[in-house]
Write a protein that holds these residues in place. Structure first.
Motif, mmCIF file in Angstrom:
data_model
loop_
_atom_site.group_PDB
_atom_site.id
_atom_site.type_symbol
_atom_site.label_atom_id
_atom_site.label_comp_id
_atom_site.label_asym_id
_atom_site.label_seq_id
_atom_site.Cartn_x
_atom_site.Cartn_y
_atom_site.Cartn_z
ATOM 1 N N LYS A 26 0.842 -1.196 0.000
ATOM 2 C CA LYS A 26 0.000 0.000 0.000
ATOM 3 C C LYS A 26 0.876 1.245 0.000
ATOM 4 O O LYS A 26 1.862 1.319 0.726
ATOM 5 C CB LYS A 26 -0.905 0.020 1.240
ATOM 6 C CG LYS A 26 -1.942 -1.081 1.275
ATOM 7 C CD LYS A 26 -2.738 -1.003 2.559
ATOM 8 C CE LYS A 26 -3.680 -2.187 2.685
ATOM 9 N NZ LYS A 26 -4.384 -2.202 3.992
ATOM 10 N N ILE A 27 0.486 2.231 -0.799
ATOM 11 C CA ILE A 27 1.147 3.528 -0.831
ATOM 12 C C ILE A 27 0.167 4.557 -0.265
ATOM 13 O O ILE A 27 -0.881 4.824 -0.857
ATOM 14 C CB ILE A 27 1.547 3.936 -2.261
ATOM 15 C CG1 ILE A 27 2.452 2.883 -2.896
ATOM 16 C CG2 ILE A 27 2.212 5.311 -2.255
ATOM 17 C CD1 ILE A 27 3.803 2.756 -2.245
ATOM 18 N N GLN A 69 2.912 11.575 -5.325
ATOM 19 C CA GLN A 69 2.945 10.806 -4.084
ATOM 20 C C GLN A 69 3.133 9.323 -4.365
ATOM 21 O O GLN A 69 3.888 8.637 -3.669
ATOM 22 C CB GLN A 69 1.654 11.035 -3.279
ATOM 23 C CG GLN A 69 1.511 12.442 -2.715
ATOM 24 C CD GLN A 69 0.251 12.595 -1.886
ATOM 25 O OE1 GLN A 69 0.044 11.888 -0.896
ATOM 26 N NE2 GLN A 69 -0.614 13.521 -2.283
ATOM 27 N N LEU A 70 2.467 8.820 -5.391
ATOM 28 C CA LEU A 70 2.621 7.410 -5.757
ATOM 29 C C LEU A 70 4.043 7.124 -6.221
ATOM 30 O O LEU A 70 4.653 6.142 -5.793
ATOM 31 C CB LEU A 70 1.623 7.044 -6.857
ATOM 32 C CG LEU A 70 0.170 6.846 -6.426
ATOM 33 C CD1 LEU A 70 -0.744 6.766 -7.634
ATOM 34 C CD2 LEU A 70 0.021 5.604 -5.560
ATOM 35 N N ASP A 71 4.587 7.987 -7.071
ATOM 36 C CA ASP A 71 5.949 7.784 -7.571
ATOM 37 C C ASP A 71 6.964 7.762 -6.429
ATOM 38 O O ASP A 71 7.863 6.906 -6.394
ATOM 39 C CB ASP A 71 6.322 8.885 -8.568
ATOM 40 C CG ASP A 71 5.649 8.710 -9.920
ATOM 41 O OD1 ASP A 71 5.194 7.586 -10.214
ATOM 42 O OD2 ASP A 71 5.580 9.697 -10.673
ATOM 43 N N GLU A 72 6.813 8.689 -5.483
ATOM 44 C CA GLU A 72 7.759 8.758 -4.372
ATOM 45 C C GLU A 72 7.592 7.573 -3.432
ATOM 46 O O GLU A 72 8.572 7.027 -2.909
ATOM 47 C CB GLU A 72 7.588 10.079 -3.621
ATOM 48 C CG GLU A 72 8.022 11.287 -4.444
ATOM 49 C CD GLU A 72 7.894 12.597 -3.684
ATOM 50 O OE1 GLU A 72 7.684 12.579 -2.453
ATOM 51 O OE2 GLU A 72 7.994 13.668 -4.342
ATOM 52 N N GLY A 73 6.368 7.166 -3.220
ATOM 53 C CA GLY A 73 6.128 5.993 -2.376
ATOM 54 C C GLY A 73 6.673 4.724 -3.005
ATOM 55 O O GLY A 73 7.302 3.899 -2.334
ATOM 56 N N ILE A 74 6.453 4.563 -4.300
ATOM 57 C CA ILE A 74 6.966 3.386 -5.009
ATOM 58 C C ILE A 74 8.490 3.393 -5.007
ATOM 59 O O ILE A 74 9.126 2.346 -4.818
ATOM 60 C CB ILE A 74 6.406 3.348 -6.444
ATOM 61 C CG1 ILE A 74 4.912 3.014 -6.401
ATOM 62 C CG2 ILE A 74 7.156 2.326 -7.301
ATOM 63 C CD1 ILE A 74 4.193 3.180 -7.728
ATOM 64 N N SER A 75 9.097 4.565 -5.192
ATOM 65 C CA SER A 75 10.557 4.667 -5.150
ATOM 66 C C SER A 75 11.095 4.228 -3.797
ATOM 67 O O SER A 75 12.113 3.531 -3.708
ATOM 68 C CB SER A 75 10.981 6.107 -5.435
ATOM 69 O OG SER A 75 12.382 6.265 -5.307
#
Length: 310
Positions: A26-27, A69-75
Motif C-alpha cells: 500500500k502507498i 505521491q505514488l511515484d515517491e512511495g513506489i521509489s
C-alpha cells in the motif's frame, strides 16, 4: 476450523497471497480533504484521538499530486522489494468528503498509474452516497477496490464522547448501501476507548459479525500528542484505563473467538511513532504482539469463530 499460514484466524497476508499471487504494497496518499466533524458541518476539532501525523509517511503530502505521491512511495518501497504491485491507499482524514467530481478525478488518477492495481479508501460511514458507490462499483470491474469505514465503536455513547458526530445506525446503513457492489468492505475498531467495559468490547465482535464486512483492523487505544484526548488525559487521567500487554492479548483472543470466521483480520494493534506517543508504552513491535496472540489462542484452544453466535 482450518485457516491458512498455520494461524487460528483468517489473516491478511494469506488473503493477499490468495487474491494477487504476488507481493502487494500500500502507498499512503493525502488528498488534503478534511472531515465533517472538523470543518463545522457536524462539529469542530475532529475525533478526540486523531492526529494524522501518527501514521502519515514523509512522502505523503497534500501539496503533491496523487501521481507524485505514488511515484515517491513506489521509489521508497522498491528499494527493498524489486518486484511487487501497489495499492493506492487514500488514508488521511475522510477521503470521500469532497465534491464528487474531484473525488472521481483523484481516484481515476491513482488507478491510471501503471503500477497500481487497486484502491484502498478510508472514510467515515456518513460520507458516502449512491453515486460514489456506483462509481466505485464500476472501477471494481477492473481494479481491486477496498472501502474502509471508521467504525471505532458500536456504542452511540462512545461515538458521542469521542466526537465522531455520527451514530452507529449510520454505520450499519453505510454498509448496507455498499454491500454486493463488488467492493472489499473493511472496518476499523479502537479497542479500549474510555468508558467501555470488557463486555462492551466483546459485544463489538458480535455486532461487527452482523455487518457485511470482508476485513477488520483493530487498533488499541493510544493517546498521542496534539489531540483533544491528550488534553483530556492531562487534565483528568482517571477517565482513562489502559490494558497491559497480557490483558490486551487475553481480551483479543476472546474477541477473535466471537468474530465471524470469514472476516479477514488485517491487524491487532496500531503503532504510533514514539515521539508522538503518550500512553500506553508497550515497547513491543507488531510482530511480537501477533506472536503472543498466536500462542495465547493455542493455549486457550480458541480460534476465530469458535464462539460466534451467528
Amino acid at each position: 476450523m482450518r485457516f491458512s499460514n498455520n494461524k487460528r484466524y483468517n489473516d491478511y497476508s494469506s488473503f493477499i497471497k490468495r487474491r494477487f499471487s504476488e507481493r502487494v504494497q500500500k502507498i499512503s496518499l493525502d488528498t488534503g480533504f478534511t472531515c465533517p466533524n472538523r470543518d463545522g458541518t457536524k462539529g469542530r476539532g475532529g475525533c478526540t484521538y486523531c492526529n494524522n501525523n501518527s501514521f502519515n509517511p514523509n512522502y505523503c503530502k497534500p501539496d503533491k499530486s496523487i501521481t507524485q505521491q505514488l511515484d515517491e512511495g513506489i521509489s521508497f518501497f522498491s528499494k527493498k522489494y524489486k518486484t511487487q504491485r501497489y495499492l493506492a491507499y487514500f488514508q488521511a482524514y475522510t477521503n470521500t468528503y469532497a465534491d464528487i467530481n474531484l473525488v472521481k478525478q483523484l481516484y481515476n488518477e491513482a488507478v491510471n498509474h501503471p503500477q497500481v492495481i487497486g484502491l484502498v479508501i478510508g472514510t467515515r460511514p456518513d460520507c458516502i452516497n449512491e453515486d460514489l458507490i456506483n462509481f466505485l462499483s464500476e472501477l471494481s470491474k477492473d481494479y481491486f477496490i477496498s472501502l474502509e469505514f471508521g467504525v471505532e465503536s458500536t456504542l452511540d455513547r462512545t461515538l458521542k464522547d469521542i466526537n465522531r458526530c455520527h451514530s452507529y445506525k449510520e454505520t450499519v446503513d453505510a454498509y448496507q448501501l455498499a454491500k454486493n457492489k463488488g467492493l472489499h468492505l473493511g472496518a476499523h475498531m479502537i479497542i479500549g476507548l474510555p468508558g467501555e467495559t470488557k463486555d462492551d468490547i466483546l459485544n463489538h465482535a458480535i455486532e461487527l459479525s452482523k455487518l457485511p464486512i470482508n476485513s477488520l483492523k483493530l487498533h488499541h487505544l493510544q493517546i498521542v500528542k496534539h489531540t483533544m484526548m491528550a488534553h483530556q488525559f492531562k487534565t483528568n487521567p482517571t477517565q482513562f484505563s489502559f490494558y497491559s500487554v497480557e490483558e490486551y492479548i487475553d481480551l483479543i483472543t476472546e474477541f477473535v473467538g466471537l468474530l465471524r470466521p470469514d472476516i479477514i483480520i488485517e491487524r491487532f494493534i496500531s503503532q504510533s511513532p514514539k515521539h508522538l506517543l503518550i500512553a500506553p508504552n508497550w515497547n513491543l513491535k507488531n510482530y511480537e504482539i501477533v506472536d503472543k496472540i498466536d500462542k495465547k489462542l493455542i493455549e486457550k484452544n480458541l480460534w476465530q469463530g469458535k464462539q460466534c453466535l451467528l
